[in-house]
Motif scaffolding. Structure first.
Motif, mmCIF file in Angstrom:
data_model
loop_
_atom_site.group_PDB
_atom_site.id
_atom_site.type_symbol
_atom_site.label_atom_id
_atom_site.label_comp_id
_atom_site.label_asym_id
_atom_site.label_seq_id
_atom_site.Cartn_x
_atom_site.Cartn_y
_atom_site.Cartn_z
ATOM 1 N N VAL A 25 58.672 10.042 -16.644
ATOM 2 C CA VAL A 25 58.673 8.812 -17.430
ATOM 3 C C VAL A 25 57.238 8.483 -17.826
ATOM 4 C CG1 VAL A 25 59.121 6.328 -17.375
ATOM 5 C CG2 VAL A 25 60.714 7.892 -16.283
ATOM 6 N N PRO A 26 56.974 8.342 -19.126
ATOM 7 C CA PRO A 26 55.630 7.940 -19.524
ATOM 8 C C PRO A 26 55.360 6.505 -19.082
ATOM 9 C CG PRO A 26 57.038 8.285 -21.461
ATOM 10 C CD PRO A 26 57.870 8.546 -20.246
ATOM 11 N N GLY A 27 54.130 6.232 -18.772
ATOM 12 C CA GLY A 27 53.773 4.872 -18.389
ATOM 13 C C GLY A 27 53.605 4.722 -16.895
ATOM 14 N N LEU A 28 53.754 3.516 -16.452
ATOM 15 C CA LEU A 28 53.473 3.138 -15.071
ATOM 16 C C LEU A 28 54.760 2.992 -14.278
ATOM 17 C CD1 LEU A 28 51.241 2.080 -13.079
ATOM 18 C CD2 LEU A 28 51.754 -0.184 -13.965
ATOM 19 N N ILE A 29 54.807 3.603 -13.116
ATOM 20 C CA ILE A 29 55.917 3.416 -12.179
ATOM 21 C C ILE A 29 55.359 2.611 -11.016
ATOM 22 C CG2 ILE A 29 57.456 4.570 -10.527
ATOM 23 C CD1 ILE A 29 58.327 5.122 -13.320
ATOM 24 N N MET A 30 56.017 1.514 -10.670
ATOM 25 C CA MET A 30 55.572 0.700 -9.555
ATOM 26 C C MET A 30 56.639 0.720 -8.472
ATOM 27 S SD MET A 30 54.163 -3.181 -9.375
ATOM 28 C CE MET A 30 55.666 -4.110 -9.497
ATOM 29 N N VAL A 31 56.210 1.047 -7.262
ATOM 30 C CA VAL A 31 57.104 1.093 -6.112
ATOM 31 C C VAL A 31 56.641 0.034 -5.137
ATOM 32 C CG1 VAL A 31 57.937 2.515 -4.202
ATOM 33 C CG2 VAL A 31 57.429 3.563 -6.414
ATOM 34 N N VAL A 32 57.568 -0.797 -4.669
ATOM 35 C CA VAL A 32 57.256 -1.830 -3.695
ATOM 36 C C VAL A 32 57.910 -1.440 -2.387
ATOM 37 C CG1 VAL A 32 57.475 -4.272 -3.114
ATOM 38 C CG2 VAL A 32 57.173 -3.575 -5.509
ATOM 39 N N THR A 33 57.119 -1.365 -1.336
ATOM 40 C CA THR A 33 57.634 -0.994 -0.032
ATOM 41 C C THR A 33 56.844 -1.714 1.051
ATOM 42 O OG1 THR A 33 58.044 0.823 1.524
ATOM 43 C CG2 THR A 33 56.169 1.064 0.065
ATOM 44 N N PRO A 34 57.493 -2.081 2.135
ATOM 45 C CA PRO A 34 56.757 -2.686 3.253
ATOM 46 C C PRO A 34 56.110 -1.634 4.147
ATOM 47 C CG PRO A 34 59.086 -2.670 3.739
ATOM 48 C CD PRO A 34 58.932 -2.149 2.333
ATOM 49 N N GLU A 70 38.917 -2.180 1.034
ATOM 50 C CA GLU A 70 38.482 -2.944 -0.133
ATOM 51 C C GLU A 70 37.955 -2.018 -1.227
ATOM 52 O OE1 GLU A 70 38.652 -6.069 -1.097
ATOM 53 O OE2 GLU A 70 39.640 -6.759 0.709
ATOM 54 N N GLU A 71 37.207 -0.988 -0.832
ATOM 55 C CA GLU A 71 36.676 -0.036 -1.809
ATOM 56 C C GLU A 71 37.809 0.743 -2.478
ATOM 57 O OE1 GLU A 71 33.911 2.187 0.560
ATOM 58 O OE2 GLU A 71 32.417 0.583 0.532
ATOM 59 N N LYS A 72 38.826 1.147 -1.706
ATOM 60 C CA LYS A 72 39.979 1.848 -2.280
ATOM 61 C C LYS A 72 40.710 0.951 -3.271
ATOM 62 C CE LYS A 72 41.203 4.886 1.565
ATOM 63 N NZ LYS A 72 42.222 5.156 2.590
ATOM 64 N N LYS A 73 40.876 -0.306 -2.918
ATOM 65 C CA LYS A 73 41.573 -1.239 -3.805
ATOM 66 C C LYS A 73 40.794 -1.413 -5.108
ATOM 67 C CE LYS A 73 43.788 -4.866 -2.229
ATOM 68 N NZ LYS A 73 44.078 -6.197 -1.661
ATOM 69 N N ALA A 74 39.462 -1.563 -5.017
ATOM 70 C CA ALA A 74 38.639 -1.719 -6.214
ATOM 71 C C ALA A 74 38.734 -0.473 -7.091
ATOM 72 C CB ALA A 74 37.186 -1.991 -5.821
ATOM 73 N N LYS A 75 38.717 0.712 -6.487
ATOM 74 C CA LYS A 75 38.850 1.964 -7.245
ATOM 75 C C LYS A 75 40.206 2.020 -7.949
ATOM 76 C CE LYS A 75 39.441 6.880 -6.634
ATOM 77 N NZ LYS A 75 40.192 7.725 -5.744
ATOM 78 N N ASN A 76 41.266 1.647 -7.245
ATOM 79 C CA ASN A 76 42.610 1.679 -7.823
ATOM 80 C C ASN A 76 42.736 0.697 -8.982
ATOM 81 O OD1 ASN A 76 43.423 3.656 -6.054
ATOM 82 N ND2 ASN A 76 44.417 2.251 -4.632
ATOM 83 N N LEU A 77 42.126 -0.467 -8.855
ATOM 84 C CA LEU A 77 42.164 -1.432 -9.964
ATOM 85 C C LEU A 77 41.451 -0.892 -11.190
ATOM 86 C CD1 LEU A 77 41.649 -4.813 -8.093
ATOM 87 C CD2 LEU A 77 43.610 -4.157 -9.484
ATOM 88 N N ARG A 78 40.333 -0.204 -10.985
ATOM 89 C CA ARG A 78 39.614 0.403 -12.119
ATOM 90 C C ARG A 78 40.479 1.455 -12.797
ATOM 91 N NH1 ARG A 78 35.404 -0.003 -8.437
ATOM 92 N NH2 ARG A 78 35.542 2.193 -7.873
ATOM 93 N N LEU A 79 41.275 2.209 -12.036
ATOM 94 C CA LEU A 79 42.139 3.231 -12.616
ATOM 95 C C LEU A 79 43.225 2.629 -13.494
ATOM 96 C CD1 LEU A 79 42.598 5.648 -9.584
ATOM 97 C CD2 LEU A 79 41.315 6.093 -11.678
ATOM 98 N N HIS A 114 50.222 18.675 -4.857
ATOM 99 C CA HIS A 114 50.596 18.850 -6.260
ATOM 100 C C HIS A 114 49.429 18.633 -7.221
ATOM 101 C CE1 HIS A 114 54.790 19.125 -5.072
ATOM 102 N NE2 HIS A 114 54.631 18.013 -4.374
ATOM 103 N N GLY A 115 48.247 18.284 -6.711
ATOM 104 C CA GLY A 115 47.089 18.082 -7.568
ATOM 105 C C GLY A 115 47.166 16.831 -8.424
ATOM 106 N N ILE A 116 48.019 15.891 -8.039
ATOM 107 C CA ILE A 116 48.195 14.658 -8.817
ATOM 108 C C ILE A 116 47.223 13.615 -8.280
ATOM 109 C CG2 ILE A 116 49.816 12.807 -9.378
ATOM 110 C CD1 ILE A 116 51.982 15.053 -8.978
ATOM 111 N N THR A 117 46.297 13.218 -9.135
ATOM 112 C CA THR A 117 45.249 12.304 -8.692
ATOM 113 C C THR A 117 45.380 10.911 -9.285
ATOM 114 O OG1 THR A 117 43.816 13.047 -10.480
ATOM 115 C CG2 THR A 117 43.603 14.199 -8.370
#
Length: 120
Positions: free
Chosen positions: A67-76, A109-118, A92-95
């Motif tokens: 599926v093109p676009g963004l897939i969001m998964v919510v899990t506890p 916090e650094e991981k979260k900031a990196k993910n937001l930039r992506l 799988h080399g998926i980055t």
């Protein structure tokens, strides 16, 4: 999918090919997986409730591939989703898979900031 909006056996077989090719599952889908993937391909909001070990991860990972676009998964289950993201990259080399979780450490916090930039 046909013009009528109906999925055929050929559509299911094509998705089974991807399940085998990407994940190595020769038998195809477990019960409930195909219906969930089909709904996501139809761009329907989807809640998937399956028992432990029934392949929920395959549903959102396969959908993310096709599926093109963004897939969001919510899990506890933060450790599960973190493990899944790491496995996608390692196996799988998926980055471009990311996750967000409650942050406790500076590294988090650094991981979260990196993910937001992506996402931008």
């Amino acid at each position: 999918m046909h013009a009528s909006g109906e999925y055929s056996n050929a559509d299911e077989e094509a998705l089974k090919f991807f399940v085998n090719y990407i994940f190595g599952f020769e038998k195809g889908f477990q019960p409930g997986q195909y219906t969930a993937v089909r709904r996501l391909l139809e761009k329907q909001d989807t809640i998937v409730l399956l028992p432990t070990g029934s392949g929920k991860s395959l549903v959102y990972q396969l959908s993310g591939f096709v599926v093109p676009g963004l897939i969001m998964v919510v899990t506890p289950l933060v450790s599960l989703i973190e493990d899944q993201v790491q496995n996608l990259e390692r196996n799988h080399g998926i980055t471009n898979a990311i996750y967000f979780a409650h942050t406790v450490t500076k590294e988090d916090e650094e991981k979260k900031a990196k993910n937001l930039r992506l996402l931008h």
